[in-house]
Design a protein around this motif. Structure first.
Motif, PDB file in Angstrom:
ATOM      1  N   CYS A  47      -2.377 -17.441  -1.323  1.00 54.71           N
ATOM      2  CA  CYS A  47      -2.930 -16.446  -2.245  1.00 54.71           C
ATOM      3  C   CYS A  47      -3.150 -17.061  -3.621  1.00 54.71           C
ATOM      4  CB  CYS A  47      -1.964 -15.265  -2.335  1.00 54.71           C
ATOM      5  SG  CYS A  47      -2.468 -13.988  -3.513  1.00 54.71           S
ATOM      6  N   SER A  48      -4.288 -16.768  -4.220  1.00 53.69           N
ATOM      7  CA  SER A  48      -4.627 -17.316  -5.537  1.00 53.69           C
ATOM      8  C   SER A  48      -3.777 -16.715  -6.655  1.00 53.69           C
ATOM      9  CB  SER A  48      -6.119 -17.128  -5.834  1.00 53.69           C
ATOM     10  OG  SER A  48      -6.486 -15.779  -5.722  1.00 53.69           O
ATOM     11  N   HIS A  49      -3.014 -15.661  -6.357  1.00 53.08           N
ATOM     12  CA  HIS A  49      -2.126 -15.067  -7.372  1.00 53.08           C
ATOM     13  C   HIS A  49      -0.864 -15.909  -7.544  1.00 53.08           C
ATOM     14  CE1 HIS A  49       1.149 -11.991  -8.325  1.00 53.08           C
ATOM     15  NE2 HIS A  49       0.474 -12.139  -9.455  1.00 53.08           N
ATOM     16  N   ARG A  50      -0.047 -16.026  -6.492  1.00 52.76           N
ATOM     17  CA  ARG A  50       1.221 -16.749  -6.596  1.00 52.76           C
ATOM     18  C   ARG A  50       1.520 -17.612  -5.370  1.00 52.76           C
ATOM     19  NH1 ARG A  50       5.220 -15.221 -10.651  1.00 52.76           N
ATOM     20  NH2 ARG A  50       3.907 -14.523 -12.351  1.00 52.76           N
ATOM     21  N   GLY A  51       0.514 -17.830  -4.522  1.00 51.30           N
ATOM     22  CA  GLY A  51       0.700 -18.730  -3.383  1.00 51.30           C
ATOM     23  C   GLY A  51       1.283 -18.110  -2.135  1.00 51.30           C
ATOM     24  N   GLY A  52       1.242 -16.789  -2.034  1.00 51.92           N
ATOM     25  CA  GLY A  52       1.768 -16.120  -0.837  1.00 51.92           C
ATOM     26  C   GLY A  52       1.002 -16.525   0.413  1.00 51.92           C
ATOM     27  N   PRO A  53       1.659 -16.470   1.586  1.00 51.66           N
ATOM     28  CA  PRO A  53       1.046 -16.884   2.856  1.00 51.66           C
ATOM     29  C   PRO A  53       0.118 -15.809   3.437  1.00 51.66           C
ATOM     30  CG  PRO A  53       3.289 -16.153   3.228  1.00 51.66           C
ATOM     31  CD  PRO A  53       3.056 -16.062   1.749  1.00 51.66           C
ATOM     32  N   CYS A  55      -1.834 -15.761   5.927  1.00 47.03           N
ATOM     33  CA  CYS A  55      -1.830 -15.603   7.390  1.00 47.03           C
ATOM     34  C   CYS A  55      -0.787 -14.584   7.846  1.00 47.03           C
ATOM     35  CB  CYS A  55      -1.590 -16.942   8.078  1.00 47.03           C
ATOM     36  SG  CYS A  55      -3.058 -17.971   8.161  1.00 47.03           S
ATOM     37  N   GLN A  56       0.169 -14.287   6.994  1.00 47.44           N
ATOM     38  CA  GLN A  56       1.193 -13.291   7.326  1.00 47.44           C
ATOM     39  C   GLN A  56       0.846 -11.908   6.766  1.00 47.44           C
ATOM     40  OE1 GLN A  56       5.014 -14.810   6.053  1.00 47.44           O
ATOM     41  NE2 GLN A  56       4.628 -16.781   7.011  1.00 47.44           N
ATOM     42  N   GLY A  57      -0.314 -11.787   6.118  1.00 51.59           N
ATOM     43  CA  GLY A  57      -0.712 -10.525   5.512  1.00 51.59           C
ATOM     44  C   GLY A  57      -1.321  -9.555   6.500  1.00 51.59           C
ATOM     45  N   ASP A  58      -1.328  -8.284   6.121  1.00 50.44           N
ATOM     46  CA  ASP A  58      -1.972  -7.243   6.926  1.00 50.44           C
ATOM     47  C   ASP A  58      -3.480  -7.309   6.725  1.00 50.44           C
ATOM     48  OD1 ASP A  58       0.421  -6.197   7.906  1.00 50.44           O
ATOM     49  OD2 ASP A  58       0.646  -4.857   6.180  1.00 50.44           O
ATOM     50  N   VAL A 118     -15.319  -2.761   4.698  1.00 51.57           N
ATOM     51  CA  VAL A 118     -14.957  -4.083   4.177  1.00 51.57           C
ATOM     52  C   VAL A 118     -13.651  -4.527   4.824  1.00 51.57           C
ATOM     53  CG1 VAL A 118     -14.327  -5.399   2.117  1.00 51.57           C
ATOM     54  CG2 VAL A 118     -16.096  -3.634   1.977  1.00 51.57           C
ATOM     55  N   LEU A 119     -13.681  -5.695   5.476  1.00 52.41           N
ATOM     56  CA  LEU A 119     -12.470  -6.274   6.050  1.00 52.41           C
ATOM     57  C   LEU A 119     -11.727  -7.032   4.966  1.00 52.41           C
ATOM     58  CD1 LEU A 119     -13.971  -7.614   9.383  1.00 52.41           C
ATOM     59  CD2 LEU A 119     -12.408  -5.682   9.112  1.00 52.41           C
ATOM     60  N   GLN A 120     -10.428  -6.759   4.839  1.00 52.85           N
ATOM     61  CA  GLN A 120      -9.651  -7.425   3.808  1.00 52.85           C
ATOM     62  C   GLN A 120      -8.267  -7.793   4.324  1.00 52.85           C
ATOM     63  OE1 GLN A 120      -9.865  -4.830   0.383  1.00 52.85           O
ATOM     64  NE2 GLN A 120      -9.663  -3.035   1.634  1.00 52.85           N
ATOM     65  N   VAL A 121      -7.722  -8.851   3.738  1.00 54.36           N
ATOM     66  CA  VAL A 121      -6.351  -9.258   4.019  1.00 54.36           C
ATOM     67  C   VAL A 121      -5.522  -8.951   2.778  1.00 54.36           C
ATOM     68  CG1 VAL A 121      -6.732 -11.667   3.298  1.00 54.36           C
ATOM     69  CG2 VAL A 121      -4.846 -11.123   4.845  1.00 54.36           C
ATOM     70  N   PHE A 122      -4.290  -8.504   2.992  1.00 49.55           N
ATOM     71  CA  PHE A 122      -3.382  -8.168   1.895  1.00 49.55           C
ATOM     72  C   PHE A 122      -2.260  -9.197   1.864  1.00 49.55           C
ATOM     73  CE2 PHE A 122      -5.624  -4.287   2.590  1.00 49.55           C
ATOM     74  CZ  PHE A 122      -5.691  -3.678   1.348  1.00 49.55           C
ATOM     75  N   CYS A 123      -2.052  -9.791   0.702  1.00 47.08           N
ATOM     76  CA  CYS A 123      -0.987 -10.764   0.542  1.00 47.08           C
ATOM     77  C   CYS A 123       0.359 -10.079   0.788  1.00 47.08           C
ATOM     78  CB  CYS A 123      -1.028 -11.386  -0.851  1.00 47.08           C
ATOM     79  SG  CYS A 123       0.304 -12.571  -1.107  1.00 47.08           S
ATOM     80  N   PRO A 124       1.212 -10.671   1.623  1.00 45.92           N
ATOM     81  CA  PRO A 124       2.497 -10.043   1.916  1.00 45.92           C
ATOM     82  C   PRO A 124       3.482 -10.073   0.737  1.00 45.92           C
ATOM     83  CG  PRO A 124       2.385 -12.195   2.960  1.00 45.92           C
ATOM     84  CD  PRO A 124       1.023 -11.919   2.374  1.00 45.92           C
ATOM     85  N   TRP A 125       3.231 -10.876  -0.266  1.00 47.32           N
ATOM     86  CA  TRP A 125       4.167 -10.949  -1.394  1.00 47.32           C
ATOM     87  C   TRP A 125       3.940  -9.856  -2.427  1.00 47.32           C
ATOM     88  CZ3 TRP A 125       4.715 -16.822  -2.922  1.00 47.32           C
ATOM     89  CH2 TRP A 125       5.367 -17.498  -1.895  1.00 47.32           C
TER      90      TRP A 125
END
Length: 141
Positions: free
Chosen positions: A61-67, A69-72, A79-86
């Motif tokens: 993640c460009s915010h704080r480096g969250g993974p 691939c583990q996001g919802d 619009v298809l989107q991924v959510f950072c798990p952090w």
């Protein structure tokens, strides 16, 4: 294969090329796969398979480096989107844009003869690259 100029982490230009990832029939079995970069973890890529399409973006993640691939993964207003798990930042799978104003790097994906290719500046693999014990750098085989 086609190539283009892309900026790397240091801001200098590097050549992006189409990288063979694997068979679409195998890669489509998981919604997200981590693609390891020969440049190291900061250049790893998530390969998403959602609603019959493949998408690729930076794995961290460009915010704080969250993974990522583990996001919802969700669809909102088409619009298809991924959510950072952090920290729950959202990123459009097609454009990398976010409601937060952040931008996540995305990469072109193509299907050719049943295989998936991603345009990227480094070699990509579904398995980690071996690491040189002296330098600590990834060794591409």
């Amino acid at each position: 294969m086609a190539s283009s100029i892309q900026e790397n982490e240091t801001g200098s230009a590097s050549t992006a090329s189409w990288r063979l990832i694997g068979a679409a029939s195998e890669l489509s079995k998981k919604q997200c796969r981590l693609m390891y970069s020969s440049l190291g973890g900061k250049s790893d890529v998530c390969l998403f398979h959602v609603k019959g399409e493949f998408f690729a973006m930076d794995a961290r993640c460009s915010h704080r480096g969250g993974p990522l691939c583990q996001g919802d993964i969700e669809e909102a207003n088409g619009v298809l989107q991924v959510f950072c798990p952090w920290h729950d930042y959202d990123f459009n799978l097609r454009t990398g844009s976010s409601g937060s104003g952040l931008k996540q790097p995305v990469y072109e994906v193509k299907l050719e003869n049943g295989s998936v290719f991603v345009k990227h500046a480094s070699l990509l693999s579904i398995e980690p690259f071996p690491v040189d014990k002296k330098s600590g750098a990834a060794v591409s085989t």
